[in-house]
Structures are given as C-alpha cells and as structure tokens.
Design a protein around this motif. Structure first.
Motif, PDB file in Angstrom:
ATOM      1  N   MET A   1       0.927  -1.284  -0.257  1.00 15.36           N
ATOM      2  CA  MET A   1      -0.147  -0.048  -0.124  1.00 15.36           C
ATOM      3  C   MET A   1       0.974   1.302  -0.030  1.00 15.36           C
ATOM      4  O   MET A   1       0.754   2.305  -0.438  1.00 15.36           O
ATOM      5  CB  MET A   1      -1.037  -0.034   1.287  1.00 15.36           C
ATOM      6  N   LEU A   2       1.923   1.208   0.816  1.00 16.78           N
ATOM      7  CA  LEU A   2       2.675   2.561   0.775  1.00 16.78           C
ATOM      8  C   LEU A   2       3.413   2.613  -0.707  1.00 16.78           C
ATOM      9  O   LEU A   2       3.931   3.866  -0.616  1.00 16.78           O
ATOM     10  CB  LEU A   2       3.668   2.340   2.039  1.00 16.78           C
ATOM     11  N   ASP A   3       3.564   1.736  -1.521  1.00 18.55           N
ATOM     12  CA  ASP A   3       4.242   1.878  -2.459  1.00 18.55           C
ATOM     13  C   ASP A   3       3.240   2.960  -3.562  1.00 18.55           C
ATOM     14  O   ASP A   3       3.943   3.706  -4.292  1.00 18.55           O
ATOM     15  CB  ASP A   3       4.678   0.800  -3.553  1.00 18.55           C
ATOM     16  N   LEU A   4       2.109   3.329  -3.015  1.00 20.93           N
ATOM     17  CA  LEU A   4       1.022   4.105  -4.008  1.00 20.93           C
ATOM     18  C   LEU A   4       0.870   5.315  -3.089  1.00 20.93           C
ATOM     19  O   LEU A   4      -0.097   6.129  -3.044  1.00 20.93           O
ATOM     20  CB  LEU A   4      -0.206   3.293  -4.364  1.00 20.93           C
ATOM     21  N   ALA A   5       1.726   5.552  -2.180  1.00 24.73           N
ATOM     22  CA  ALA A   5       1.127   6.686  -0.893  1.00 24.73           C
ATOM     23  C   ALA A   5       1.015   8.028  -1.566  1.00 24.73           C
ATOM     24  O   ALA A   5       0.231   8.727  -1.171  1.00 24.73           O
ATOM     25  CB  ALA A   5       2.622   6.575   0.182  1.00 24.73           C
ATOM     26  N   ASP A   6       1.883   8.341  -2.547  1.00 25.50           N
ATOM     27  CA  ASP A   6       1.803   9.834  -3.200  1.00 25.50           C
ATOM     28  C   ASP A   6       0.197   9.921  -3.689  1.00 25.50           C
ATOM     29  O   ASP A   6      -0.225  10.969  -3.153  1.00 25.50           O
ATOM     30  CB  ASP A   6       2.490   9.950  -4.277  1.00 25.50           C
ATOM     31  N   GLN A   7      -0.357   8.933  -4.506  1.00 29.24           N
ATOM     32  CA  GLN A   7      -1.630   9.057  -5.066  1.00 29.24           C
ATOM     33  C   GLN A   7      -2.498   8.780  -3.950  1.00 29.24           C
ATOM     34  O   GLN A   7      -3.686   9.695  -4.073  1.00 29.24           O
ATOM     35  CB  GLN A   7      -1.741   7.968  -6.314  1.00 29.24           C
ATOM     36  N   LEU A   8      -2.450   7.844  -3.246  1.00 23.68           N
ATOM     37  CA  LEU A   8      -3.503   7.498  -2.244  1.00 23.68           C
ATOM     38  C   LEU A   8      -3.758   8.732  -1.117  1.00 23.68           C
ATOM     39  O   LEU A   8      -4.709   9.212  -0.743  1.00 23.68           O
ATOM     40  CB  LEU A   8      -3.115   6.249  -1.517  1.00 23.68           C
ATOM     41  N   SER A   9      -2.424   9.461  -0.818  1.00 23.27           N
ATOM     42  CA  SER A   9      -2.729  10.512  -0.328  1.00 23.27           C
ATOM     43  C   SER A   9      -3.290  11.844  -0.803  1.00 23.27           C
ATOM     44  O   SER A   9      -4.210  12.465  -0.217  1.00 23.27           O
ATOM     45  CB  SER A   9      -1.137  11.034   0.300  1.00 23.27           C
ATOM     46  N   ARG A  10      -3.125  11.866  -2.103  1.00 26.85           N
ATOM     47  CA  ARG A  10      -4.109  12.872  -2.657  1.00 26.85           C
ATOM     48  C   ARG A  10      -5.473  12.578  -2.712  1.00 26.85           C
ATOM     49  O   ARG A  10      -6.185  13.320  -2.730  1.00 26.85           O
ATOM     50  CB  ARG A  10      -3.428  13.125  -4.100  1.00 26.85           C
ATOM     51  N   TRP A  11      -5.926  11.316  -2.824  1.00 29.86           N
ATOM     52  CA  TRP A  11      -7.016  10.964  -2.875  1.00 29.86           C
ATOM     53  C   TRP A  11      -7.789  11.406  -1.461  1.00 29.86           C
ATOM     54  O   TRP A  11      -8.736  11.589  -1.384  1.00 29.86           O
ATOM     55  CB  TRP A  11      -7.330   9.402  -3.117  1.00 29.86           C
ATOM     56  N   CYS A  12      -6.943  11.109  -0.461  1.00 33.06           N
ATOM     57  CA  CYS A  12      -7.681  11.282   0.594  1.00 33.06           C
ATOM     58  C   CYS A  12      -7.871  12.782   1.112  1.00 33.06           C
ATOM     59  O   CYS A  12      -8.773  13.233   1.576  1.00 33.06           O
ATOM     60  CB  CYS A  12      -6.607  10.744   1.969  1.00 33.06           C
ATOM     61  N   GLU A  13      -6.915  13.363   0.323  1.00 32.41           N
ATOM     62  CA  GLU A  13      -6.838  15.119   0.694  1.00 32.41           C
ATOM     63  C   GLU A  13      -8.278  15.414  -0.070  1.00 32.41           C
ATOM     64  O   GLU A  13      -8.610  16.626   0.215  1.00 32.41           O
ATOM     65  CB  GLU A  13      -5.918  15.712   0.023  1.00 32.41           C
ATOM     66  N   GLN A  14      -8.651  14.788  -1.250  1.00 31.63           N
ATOM     67  CA  GLN A  14      -9.789  15.173  -2.196  1.00 31.63           C
ATOM     68  C   GLN A  14     -11.039  14.677  -1.291  1.00 31.63           C
ATOM     69  O   GLN A  14     -12.175  14.740  -1.977  1.00 31.63           O
ATOM     70  CB  GLN A  14      -9.650  14.707  -3.594  1.00 31.63           C
ATOM     71  N   GLY A  15     -10.877  13.792  -0.237  1.00 31.15           N
ATOM     72  CA  GLY A  15     -12.124  13.035   0.233  1.00 31.15           C
ATOM     73  C   GLY A  15     -12.631  11.915  -0.686  1.00 31.15           C
ATOM     74  O   GLY A  15     -13.755  11.616  -0.366  1.00 31.15           O
ATOM     75  N   ARG A  16     -11.933  11.235  -1.251  1.00 31.34           N
ATOM     76  CA  ARG A  16     -12.255  10.305  -2.206  1.00 31.34           C
ATOM     77  C   ARG A  16     -11.985   8.959  -1.532  1.00 31.34           C
ATOM     78  O   ARG A  16     -10.971   8.604  -1.150  1.00 31.34           O
ATOM     79  CB  ARG A  16     -11.626  10.277  -3.640  1.00 31.34           C
ATOM     80  N   ALA A  17     -13.225   8.243  -1.407  1.00 36.43           N
ATOM     81  CA  ALA A  17     -13.187   6.869  -0.982  1.00 36.43           C
ATOM     82  C   ALA A  17     -12.330   5.884  -1.894  1.00 36.43           C
ATOM     83  O   ALA A  17     -12.375   6.077  -3.133  1.00 36.43           O
ATOM     84  CB  ALA A  17     -14.243   6.183  -0.592  1.00 36.43           C
ATOM     85  N   PHE A  18     -11.738   4.873  -1.512  1.00 36.29           N
ATOM     86  CA  PHE A  18     -11.077   4.018  -2.291  1.00 36.29           C
ATOM     87  C   PHE A  18     -10.699   2.674  -1.598  1.00 36.29           C
ATOM     88  O   PHE A  18     -10.971   2.489  -0.318  1.00 36.29           O
ATOM     89  CB  PHE A  18      -9.758   4.388  -2.738  1.00 36.29           C
ATOM     90  N   ARG A  32       5.332  -9.935  -8.015  1.00 34.31           N
ATOM     91  CA  ARG A  32       5.377  -8.375  -7.205  1.00 34.31           C
ATOM     92  C   ARG A  32       5.633  -8.960  -5.664  1.00 34.31           C
ATOM     93  O   ARG A  32       4.850 -10.170  -5.263  1.00 34.31           O
ATOM     94  CB  ARG A  32       4.110  -7.889  -7.348  1.00 34.31           C
ATOM     95  N   PRO A  33       6.331  -8.388  -5.046  1.00 37.76           N
ATOM     96  CA  PRO A  33       6.572  -8.722  -3.498  1.00 37.76           C
ATOM     97  C   PRO A  33       5.550  -8.392  -2.661  1.00 37.76           C
ATOM     98  O   PRO A  33       4.478  -7.339  -2.782  1.00 37.76           O
ATOM     99  CB  PRO A  33       7.936  -8.035  -3.359  1.00 37.76           C
ATOM    100  N   PRO A  34       5.574  -8.989  -1.244  1.00 39.18           N
ATOM    101  CA  PRO A  34       4.716  -8.378  -0.389  1.00 39.18           C
ATOM    102  C   PRO A  34       4.763  -6.809  -0.088  1.00 39.18           C
ATOM    103  O   PRO A  34       5.851  -6.182  -0.404  1.00 39.18           O
ATOM    104  CB  PRO A  34       5.091  -8.875   0.863  1.00 39.18           C
ATOM    105  N   GLY A  35       3.601  -6.224  -0.018  1.00 42.73           N
ATOM    106  CA  GLY A  35       3.559  -4.593  -0.145  1.00 42.73           C
ATOM    107  C   GLY A  35       3.101  -4.175  -1.325  1.00 42.73           C
ATOM    108  O   GLY A  35       2.585  -2.973  -1.276  1.00 42.73           O
ATOM    109  N   ALA A  36       3.235  -4.791  -2.524  1.00 40.57           N
ATOM    110  CA  ALA A  36       2.802  -4.331  -3.672  1.00 40.57           C
ATOM    111  C   ALA A  36       1.129  -3.999  -3.550  1.00 40.57           C
ATOM    112  O   ALA A  36       0.508  -4.829  -3.061  1.00 40.57           O
ATOM    113  CB  ALA A  36       3.260  -5.237  -5.036  1.00 40.57           C
ATOM    114  N   ALA A  37       0.911  -3.183  -4.148  1.00 43.23           N
ATOM    115  CA  ALA A  37      -0.503  -2.771  -4.106  1.00 43.23           C
ATOM    116  C   ALA A  37      -1.186  -2.220  -5.516  1.00 43.23           C
ATOM    117  O   ALA A  37      -0.697  -1.648  -6.291  1.00 43.23           O
ATOM    118  CB  ALA A  37      -0.770  -1.557  -2.994  1.00 43.23           C
TER     119      ALA A  37
END
Length: 376
Positions: A1-18, A32-37
């Motif tokens: 999940m943290l490998d997508l932190a940039d985009q997911l953080s922006r979605w959170c700022e926009q109030g978008r559920a995912f 893909r290794p553990p943690g890939a999202a």
C-alpha cells in the motif's frame, strides 16, 4: 500500500473513498513482492499492480465489492492445474491479497500514515489481515522517532504490533507476523501485515576518479542515494558523474562533518592520498555507519594504518576499516573493481563470507545480525 502513498494521499486530501489491495504473502514464483498494491477509487480509477497483469481484473472486482460492502477480504490467487487459463498466476506462484476499503473520514491512522510516507519520511504500518472479523482491518503506524497513531481493540496485540512495526521500520522491511492464540486476548491466531518505507540509504564516494564513476553506477543499481565528493572542482563535476545523485566540491573531512549519518550509510574512500585520507578516516571510523572502506595498495594500507594510529585512532576503530577495499576478485578495470567493492558491501551487510557457494554448506540466505544493515 505504501508504494502508492503519493496518489492515495492525494485521494485522501480530495475526500475520495477507495479500496486498496495489498500483496500479503508470496508462495513460489510471483512477479510482485509483499507490500505491492493496487487501488480503485469510487469513480473506478485504478492505480498500481499486484501481479504484473495476471490477476488484476479479479482484484479490481474485489476492490469494487469492498467499496460497496465496506468490508475487508483476504483472497488467495494461484495457478489452476485443471485450467491453465483460469484466473491465476501462470508463473506457478500463489499470492495472498488483502483488500481494504478506506474512507478518508473513517480511517485517520491510515490517512496520516499515507501522508507521512508520501513526504518520504520513515513510517511503518501494521494491519490485521487475518483473524477475528471484528479485528481485521484495524491499523496503527509508527514513525522513526517512536511516535505512533492508531489503536487496536486488543491492548496486548496493540503492544505487539507497535514493537513489530518499529523493528520492521528500523530494518526497512515489509512482511507478515503470525501471532498465536496466546499472543492476544481474543484467543484466536491472527496475521499482521507490516509495511515500511524509508529514504534510500546513502553511499558516499570520496575521490572523483574513474573508479568512482563505475562505483556510482553500481551503487545506484543497488538502491543507494550516491554522493561523490572531492576537493578538486576540476574533477568533481556532474558531467563526469551523471548518474550520481549529487556531486560535492569540498574537503572530504569537512563534508563528512557537515552531514548526518545513520547505520545504513556506506563510505568508500577512493582518494588514496594521505592529505585527504587521514583526516577523513579519523572521523569516518568513529561514525555509526554500516561500512567504511579505503582504496590503496597493501603498502599504502600499512602506511595509512601507521598514520591513523599516530593520529589517535584506536585499534577497535581501525578494526572497522575495510582496506584494501573490496573482495579478492583479481579485479583490474574500474568496473571490475566497483563489482569487488559492491560485493564486499553486500557480504558485510548480509553477513556473507564472500566464499563461493559451491564450497559452503547450509542456508544460502542468512539473517543479518544487525537489522539496520538489511537494506536496501
């Protein structure tokens, strides 16, 4: 999940559920290794990957279902012997994938963790991915300074999760922890997925010579943030070291004193000039770094040891010096020498002997005695 932190953080700022699907464990061969999202927002936008394409469509559907039901799920995907074209991994591996819906207003600990990761800070997130239904999806995160956020309903489990997250963060690792029924008050075994992100470890190459250019390339390949430092502006130029993250013109010992170093830092002294080497190594050997090596012939090495002793460096400090630098590969070219140096760094970091595997019994992969040395 943290490998997508940039985009997911922006979605959170926009109030978008995912909903975010994260690889929990890998059995056998998998891309893909553990943690890939992979994540899907309420509008159907998809980012990331969990398998390189093998099961993405099925995981996308699971994310849509998770958004609709507001429930977490853990799904196993593997190759089907009965139908080679069934949904699964044609490489023959097996993936366990955890899918979790995230509502920005309802998961503050995950939102804050994603924001921290997006800022390139150290952070580890622990989530319950298997266990009692009322606990699955609970999360907390730990920062490098020891602060944390989030909580579990089970205080015993929470203390365990915090300790494990801190240990994983220190090592820069992602993986799972299996906790038996005795490890929590819920009386059932469960699985924690711990993801961590950390800035790239640093490699500092002192001496702007042709050997340094080759070492920069292999250092970048190994995942280091590479700096070249030399006091001579004629040689220390970005044009000569285009693959370095930074090129610094300064006296080596002065630059060393101006920076903060950690236990993952690698220092390679290629100047083999005593006016640079001695003041630099005096300081470097007293730093809590992972590795310090110095180039030079055996004659140069012996003279260097003498001068360092005369300058007050102790025998314990000298024992930390890798000199002459590198493993015995009978290297000749800059590229071969860089390979020799990199091989010694990896062997030291992983606890390897540097001997041919043909001549060694026992496990090939060893657990490092110092978790800080296990990255990148």
């Amino acid at each position: 999940m943290l490998d997508l932190a940039d985009q997911l953080s922006r979605w959170c700022e926009q109030g978008r559920a995912f909903a975010v699907a994260t690889v929990v464990t890998v059995h056998g061969s998998a891309p893909r290794p553990p943690g890939a999202a992979l994540a899907v927002d309420v509008g159907g936008t998809v980012i990331g990957s969990v398998s390189g394409g093998c099961v993405e469509a099925a995981v996308y559907d699971l994310c849509q279902e998770a958004l609709a039901s507001a429930a977490c799920t853990l799904q196993r995907f593997g190759h089907s012997d009965e139908d080679a074209f069934a949904i699964g991994l044609t490489c023959g591996g097996v993936l366990d994938i955890f899918v979790q819906p995230v509502i920005p207003t309802g998961r503050p600990e995950l939102v804050e963790a994603l924001s921290t990761a997006a800022a390139a800070d150290w952070v580890a997130v622990a989530r319950i991915v298997r266990g009692p239904a009322d606990l699955v999806g609970e999360a907390l995160f730990v920062r490098a300074d020891g602060s944390w956020a989030g909580s579990f309903a089970d205080p015993v489990l929470e203390a365990t999760a915090r300790a494990e997250a801190a240990a994983f963060l220190e090592a820069g690792r992602t993986g799972t922890i299996e906790i038996g029924a005795r490890g929590s008050r819920c009386g059932e075994p469960l699985t924690l997925l711990v993801e961590s992100v950390a800035p790239a470890p640093r490699m500092v190459v002192f001496g702007a010579i042709d050997f340094a250019a080759a070492l920069v390339r292999i250092g970048k390949y190994l995942g280091y943030h590479v700096t070249v430092c030399d006091a001579r502006p004629l040689f220390a130029t970005p044009a000569r070291f285009p693959e370095a993250d930074e090129v610094v013109v300064d006296w080596p010992h002065r630059y060393l004193e101006s920076q903060a170093w950690d236990g993952r830092t690698v220092i390679c002294v290629l100047t083999h000039d005593r006016k640079f080497d001695i003041p630099l190594l005096q300081r470097a050997l007293r730093l809590p770094v992972a590795y310090t090596g110095a180039m030079g012939s055996r004659r140069t090495h012996l003279k260097r040891l003498q001068l360092l002793r005369e300058s007050g460096v102790t025998e314990a400090e000298l024992a930390r010096l890798h000199s002459p630098i590198g493993l015995d590969l009978s290297a000749r070219t800059p590229e071969e020498t860089a390979l020799s140096i990199a091989a010694e760094i990896v062997a030291h970091r992983r606890g390897g002997s540097g001997r041919p595997l043909t001549h060694i019994d026992g496990p090939i992969h060893l657990q490092p005695s110092n978790p800080l040395l296990s990255t990148p």
